[in-house]
Design an enzyme around this catalytic site. Structure first.
Site, mmCIF file in Angstrom:
data_model
loop_
_atom_site.group_PDB
_atom_site.id
_atom_site.type_symbol
_atom_site.label_atom_id
_atom_site.label_comp_id
_atom_site.label_asym_id
_atom_site.label_seq_id
_atom_site.Cartn_x
_atom_site.Cartn_y
_atom_site.Cartn_z
ATOM 1 N N VAL A 12 54.775 -2.525 -82.958
ATOM 2 C CA VAL A 12 54.510 -3.858 -82.412
ATOM 3 C C VAL A 12 55.766 -4.161 -81.073
ATOM 4 C CG1 VAL A 12 53.647 -6.249 -82.479
ATOM 5 C CG2 VAL A 12 52.712 -4.298 -83.948
ATOM 6 N N ASP A 40 69.608 -8.602 -86.973
ATOM 7 C CA ASP A 40 69.091 -8.100 -88.432
ATOM 8 C C ASP A 40 68.819 -9.085 -89.287
ATOM 9 O OD1 ASP A 40 69.636 -7.005 -90.867
ATOM 10 O OD2 ASP A 40 71.330 -6.054 -90.947
ATOM 11 N N THR A 66 58.319 -2.999 -93.785
ATOM 12 C CA THR A 66 57.118 -2.591 -93.851
ATOM 13 C C THR A 66 56.771 -1.338 -94.780
ATOM 14 O OG1 THR A 66 57.479 -1.313 -91.866
ATOM 15 C CG2 THR A 66 56.585 -3.398 -91.456
ATOM 16 N N TYR A 129 54.769 -6.223 -101.412
ATOM 17 C CA TYR A 129 54.834 -6.260 -99.716
ATOM 18 C C TYR A 129 53.924 -7.537 -99.319
ATOM 19 C CZ TYR A 129 53.447 -5.433 -94.965
ATOM 20 O OH TYR A 129 53.150 -5.357 -93.650
HETATM 21 P P1 NDP Z 1 57.065 -1.063 -87.960
HETATM 22 O O1 NDP Z 1 57.573 -0.537 -89.477
HETATM 23 O O2 NDP Z 1 56.769 -0.139 -86.942
HETATM 24 O O3 NDP Z 1 58.335 -2.078 -87.382
HETATM 25 C C1 NDP Z 1 58.938 -3.134 -88.186
HETATM 26 C C2 NDP Z 1 60.374 -3.021 -87.500
HETATM 27 O O4 NDP Z 1 61.321 -3.881 -88.290
HETATM 28 C C3 NDP Z 1 61.191 -1.680 -87.066
HETATM 29 O O5 NDP Z 1 61.691 -1.566 -85.990
HETATM 30 C C4 NDP Z 1 62.443 -1.873 -88.215
HETATM 31 O O6 NDP Z 1 63.604 -1.612 -87.985
HETATM 32 C C5 NDP Z 1 62.571 -3.550 -88.133
HETATM 33 N N1 NDP Z 1 63.160 -4.072 -89.417
HETATM 34 C C6 NDP Z 1 63.205 -3.638 -90.972
HETATM 35 N N2 NDP Z 1 64.091 -4.275 -91.377
HETATM 36 C C7 NDP Z 1 64.907 -5.187 -90.398
HETATM 37 C C8 NDP Z 1 65.929 -5.971 -90.625
HETATM 38 N N3 NDP Z 1 66.514 -6.077 -91.756
HETATM 39 N N4 NDP Z 1 66.384 -6.345 -89.441
HETATM 40 C C9 NDP Z 1 65.881 -6.297 -88.001
HETATM 41 N N5 NDP Z 1 64.915 -5.219 -88.051
HETATM 42 C C10 NDP Z 1 64.204 -4.874 -88.996
HETATM 43 O O7 NDP Z 1 56.049 -2.140 -88.185
HETATM 44 P P2 NDP Z 1 54.970 -2.772 -87.264
HETATM 45 O O8 NDP Z 1 55.255 -2.807 -85.828
HETATM 46 O O9 NDP Z 1 53.745 -1.961 -87.678
HETATM 47 O O10 NDP Z 1 54.478 -4.005 -88.005
HETATM 48 C C11 NDP Z 1 54.730 -5.385 -87.223
HETATM 49 C C12 NDP Z 1 54.323 -6.401 -88.073
HETATM 50 O O11 NDP Z 1 53.090 -6.289 -88.455
HETATM 51 C C13 NDP Z 1 54.921 -6.555 -89.339
HETATM 52 O O12 NDP Z 1 55.087 -8.174 -89.578
HETATM 53 C C14 NDP Z 1 54.202 -6.221 -90.292
HETATM 54 O O13 NDP Z 1 54.238 -6.671 -91.398
HETATM 55 C C15 NDP Z 1 52.715 -6.401 -89.572
HETATM 56 N N6 NDP Z 1 51.667 -5.464 -90.318
HETATM 57 C C16 NDP Z 1 51.774 -4.101 -89.894
HETATM 58 C C17 NDP Z 1 50.685 -3.377 -90.459
HETATM 59 C C18 NDP Z 1 50.881 -1.857 -90.094
HETATM 60 O O14 NDP Z 1 49.677 -1.240 -90.639
HETATM 61 N N7 NDP Z 1 51.845 -1.423 -89.779
HETATM 62 C C19 NDP Z 1 49.407 -3.728 -90.825
HETATM 63 C C20 NDP Z 1 49.585 -5.182 -91.120
HETATM 64 C C21 NDP Z 1 50.382 -6.010 -90.764
HETATM 65 P P3 NDP Z 1 63.890 0.016 -88.318
HETATM 66 O O15 NDP Z 1 63.276 1.201 -87.627
HETATM 67 O O16 NDP Z 1 65.414 0.057 -87.861
HETATM 68 O O17 NDP Z 1 63.726 0.144 -89.574
#
Ligand code: NDP
Length: 297
Positions: A12, A40, A66, A129
């Site tokens: 996203v 972070d 996630t 989660y």
């Molecule tokens: P992604 O897993 O693609 O992206 C999550 C991002 O968060 C990654 O870039 C990751 O970075 C980053 N991240 C993780 N830990 C940290 C941290 N400690 N500090 C900073 N950044 C961090 O998720 P989506 O884009 O799919 O999800 C977006 C939103 O939608 C989230 O809130 C998720 O909970 C929600 N959602 C997602 C669903 C799905 O199917 N994916 C379903 C329902 C809701 P890095 O790559 O470095 O780990």
């Protein structure tokens, strides 16, 4: 308008870099420090200091823990990133009179029944989660800041890994794919989520009464099995050479995972569509577009 985007490289977050850019000055961070700024979410003090330095009008938090199955054994970390960090973002937003945009999940529900969940329905997560994401929602709502929380489901993006890509990869070598048929939801494109976010931010910044919790998913519904069948049929119709000849439906019980998942992930989007005068396209149109990109068709 000054916007701080956190989690810029997630599914996203990546699309938000595009959709938020025309709204104003955009500062986009991932978890790695740059120019004295820190995105972070496990470093709460550094994130607070970063927000105070940037002084944004809008904070968009696309970062999250996630890893649904890993969260079962990494509970503290999941709650730090999804719960405690959300509280910090909300408190900083409140102090600046800024908006906080945040994403949550269908996993806050227990998956019973077959009606699409409304924003007012009782929550009861089945896994850690879901609990950690719910803790984030609650902290934001309790903070008194102006917020938009979008609960979404089954997110895919052309960039990075997603379910459809996994199915295509497996279908190249295997004749049969066994796919869960009793979990129902709506595959939702990261691009749709990002575009709706930009439209909603623009509107809400003029109408603070729009602050609230919204369900945001593509229209229609399907099981993982139906989704996989669609992906395979689309790929074959577009000339992909696949070994697969059967996509077999299985029950959740036949595919045990560390985290329990809800069967009914349908989300009712009426509130979002009414409040923001939006149309949400059916899930197939977004999935087909992503498949064309992935398959280069
Ligand atoms: P992604 O897993 O693609 O992206 C999550 C991002 O968060 C990654 O870039 C990751 O970075 C980053 N991240 C993780 N830990 C940290 C941290 N400690 N500090 C900073 N950044 C961090 O998720 P989506 O884009 O799919 O999800 C977006 C939103 O939608 C989230 O809130 C998720 O909970 C929600 N959602 C997602 C669903 C799905 O199917 N994916 C379903 C329902 C809701 P890095 O790559 O470095 O780990």
């Amino acid at each position: 308008m000054k916007i701080l985007l956190l989690g810029k490289n997630g599914q996203v977050g990546w699309e938000l870099q595009r959709s938020l850019a025309p709204l104003g000055e955009l500062v986009a961070l991932d978890r790695h420090p740059v120019d004295g700024l820190c995105g972070d979410l496990s470093d709460l003090d550094a994130v607070s200091a970063t927000i105070r330095k940037i002084m944004p009008d809008v904070i968009v938090n696309a970062a999250a823990y996630t890893a649904v199955d890993k969260a079962e054994s990494d509970v503290e970390h999941a709650f730090l990133v999804n719960g405690r960090a959300s509280k910090v973002l909300a408190e900083e937003a409140k102090a600046l009179d800024a908006w906080l945009v945040h994403y949550s999940t269908d996993y806050v529900f227990n998956g019973q029944g077959s009606s699409p969940w409304q924003e007012t329905d009782d929550v009861a997560p089945l896994n850690q989660y879901g609990e950690s994401k719910l803790a984030g929602e609650k902290a934001i709502i309790a903070s008194g800041c102006k917020y938009l929380i979008f609960r979404t489901s089954w997110v895919y993006g052309a960039r990075g890994n997603n379910f459809a890509k996994t199915m295509l990869r497996l279908a190249k070598d295997r004749e049969t794919l066994n796919v869960i048929a009793d979990q129902i939801g709506a595959p939702t494109g990261a691009d749709l989520i990002a575009d709706v976010t930009a439209l909603a931010v623009r509107q809400a910044s003029q109408q603070p009464q729009l602050s609230g919790l919204y369900h945001l998913v593509a229209s229609g519904e399907v099981s993982w099995h139906g989704y996989a069948s669609h992906v395979i049929a689309f790929a074959k119709a577009n000339g992909e050479q696949l070994a697969v000849t059967a996509v077999t439906p299985i029950d959740t019980a036949a595919y045990p995972t560390p985290a329990k998942r809800p069967l009914n992930s349908r989300l009712n989007t009426q509130k979002l569509r009414d409040n923001f005068s939006l149309h949400l396209p059916d899930w197939q149109s977004g999935v087909n577009r992503m498949l064309r990109e992935v398959l280069n068709k």
